[in-house]
Write a protein that holds these residues in place. Sequence first.
Motif: not given
Length: 322
Positions: A2, A5, A175
């Motif tokens: 994450i 991301w 995600y």
Amino acid sequence: MIRQWRALEPWIGLDDAVHPHTHHALTALREVMAPRRETVSVNGTFGDWSPITVHLDGEISVRDRSAPYKGAMYAVYPGDIVFSKIDARSGAIGMLPASIPKGVVTPEFPVFVADPAKLDSGFVQRVLRTGGFLKSLRSKATGTSGRKRISPDAFLDLRIPLPDLAEQQAIVAAYDAALKEAAAKNEEADSAEAKAMDDFEAMLGFAPATPLPDKPMFIASFKDLDRWGHEGVLRRITGGAVGKSLWPTVRLGDVIADLENGWSPQCLDRPAEPGEWGVLKVSAVSTGSYRMGENKALPVPLKPRPKLEVRAGDVLITRAPL
């Protein structure tokens, strides 16, 4: 994953091929997607085609329209990227969901197909909704103020970080897993809050009464019906309990010091800035919450009314439905 991301977003739209804070190359959209210009012809009605629109949150829905458009119409299929030339800079860009098998748009909504060998559909859908991408998109808008548009070529010139396909899918999976975990925690928090409110109401005697049986017909005295009605008589006959408070009840008028009606002056069309007086909107008080930011600035010529100043401990009641 994450964290990786989130690291993608700040570098979207930069001119450098690679930003020093990410190992992902920036790739122009035209290298991984192409326009879809499939025309649609109908006779009198849309038939099995659905006219669609793109909302500012990226959601796509079917328009409430039965008559076909007079000009050119183009096809959109699930997985296609489509945006509004006028509203894309405000977020009107999304991917057609599988729930709409055959969409149709006007030329004001360009349509694009992602290369499945280079771009994961879930990845591109999320990248196009990031703040960094939308900021870069806004910079490409051209035209007069208030009517600026994003052209298909300007859209395709934008660059995004592009990991390999497997990593794109891994980023999206991580995600989505985080979102699922957050949703579960929100549900748990909502349940705990509801339980706390039930306990609080029970202590005050506002707990729900014992459910009444499904008994639409029964025998009752006429004088009881005249006074209490159907529910009251049925509850007395069946012995259904009604919650009782642990404390004596009082009139609100006996414990509220003063009650003032609000004021609805003609305010400026913006929130109050530091040092300015603001007038709270109705939306500032809803579902038990108080949002100070929901206000409109009071024009300088108008003087504030001290009796209506909101202070800590004040109770605010809106006349609109809660």
